[in-house]
Design a protein around this motif. Structure first.
Motif, mmCIF file in Angstrom:
data_model
loop_
_atom_site.group_PDB
_atom_site.id
_atom_site.type_symbol
_atom_site.label_atom_id
_atom_site.label_comp_id
_atom_site.label_asym_id
_atom_site.label_seq_id
_atom_site.Cartn_x
_atom_site.Cartn_y
_atom_site.Cartn_z
ATOM 1 N N LYS A 187 2.087 1.977 -3.555
ATOM 2 C CA LYS A 187 1.170 2.484 -4.442
ATOM 3 C C LYS A 187 0.741 3.961 -4.320
ATOM 4 O O LYS A 187 0.749 4.710 -5.146
ATOM 5 C CB LYS A 187 -0.212 1.610 -4.343
ATOM 6 C CG LYS A 187 -0.256 0.229 -4.726
ATOM 7 C CD LYS A 187 -1.421 -0.372 -4.462
ATOM 8 C CE LYS A 187 -1.550 -1.770 -4.713
ATOM 9 N NZ LYS A 187 -2.923 -2.513 -4.314
ATOM 10 N N ILE B 20 6.076 1.189 -10.728
ATOM 11 C CA ILE B 20 5.841 0.349 -9.579
ATOM 12 C C ILE B 20 6.787 -0.911 -9.780
ATOM 13 O O ILE B 20 7.081 -1.357 -8.842
ATOM 14 C CB ILE B 20 4.309 0.159 -9.617
ATOM 15 C CG1 ILE B 20 3.440 1.305 -9.012
ATOM 16 C CG2 ILE B 20 3.949 -1.196 -8.510
ATOM 17 C CD1 ILE B 20 2.002 1.095 -8.961
ATOM 18 N N ASN C 149 1.764 7.135 -6.519
ATOM 19 C CA ASN C 149 0.561 8.281 -6.879
ATOM 20 C C ASN C 149 1.030 9.617 -6.429
ATOM 21 O O ASN C 149 0.616 10.405 -7.383
ATOM 22 C CB ASN C 149 -0.635 7.613 -6.282
ATOM 23 C CG ASN C 149 -1.383 6.486 -6.937
ATOM 24 O OD1 ASN C 149 -1.137 6.294 -8.011
ATOM 25 N ND2 ASN C 149 -2.243 5.685 -5.920
ATOM 26 N N ASP D 244 0.911 -1.134 -0.034
ATOM 27 C CA ASP D 244 0.011 0.096 -0.061
ATOM 28 C C ASP D 244 0.747 1.407 -0.048
ATOM 29 O O ASP D 244 0.530 2.081 -0.793
ATOM 30 C CB ASP D 244 -0.893 -0.040 1.280
ATOM 31 C CG ASP D 244 -1.925 -0.857 1.120
ATOM 32 O OD1 ASP D 244 -2.268 -1.392 -0.052
ATOM 33 O OD2 ASP D 244 -2.680 -1.531 2.137
#
Length: 79
Positions: free
Chosen positions: A15, A42, A19, A12
């Protein structure tokens, strides 16, 4: 260029980190040992050893943009 140490110890976190980076039109590199990868990738991030802190190189032109980036990335930065 500014370098900070970051920790990305969960999926998490990776990610949300990517972002956050995509909000900026600046180049970012992650350096782990002899490996240098694009911090906006990623797949590249998951090729690194995420159990240890990683160096993030921020290739920003102005000090103001560096400060703004560091504020956004503060949850990942370790001292």
């Amino acid at each position: 260029m500014k370098t900070v140490r970051i920790s990305l110890n969960s999926i998490d976190k990776v990610k949300s980190f990517v972002n956050d980076l995509t909000k900026f039109d600046v180049d970012f590199d992650l350096v782990s040992g002899r490996y240098v990868i694009d911090a906006k990738s990623i797949m590249g991030i998951f090729s690194l050893d995420l159990s240890k802190p990683i160096d993030l190189n921020i290739h920003a032109e102005t000090e103001n943009s560096v400060e703004e980036i560091l504020n956004v990335l503060s949850p990942y930065i370790i001292s």
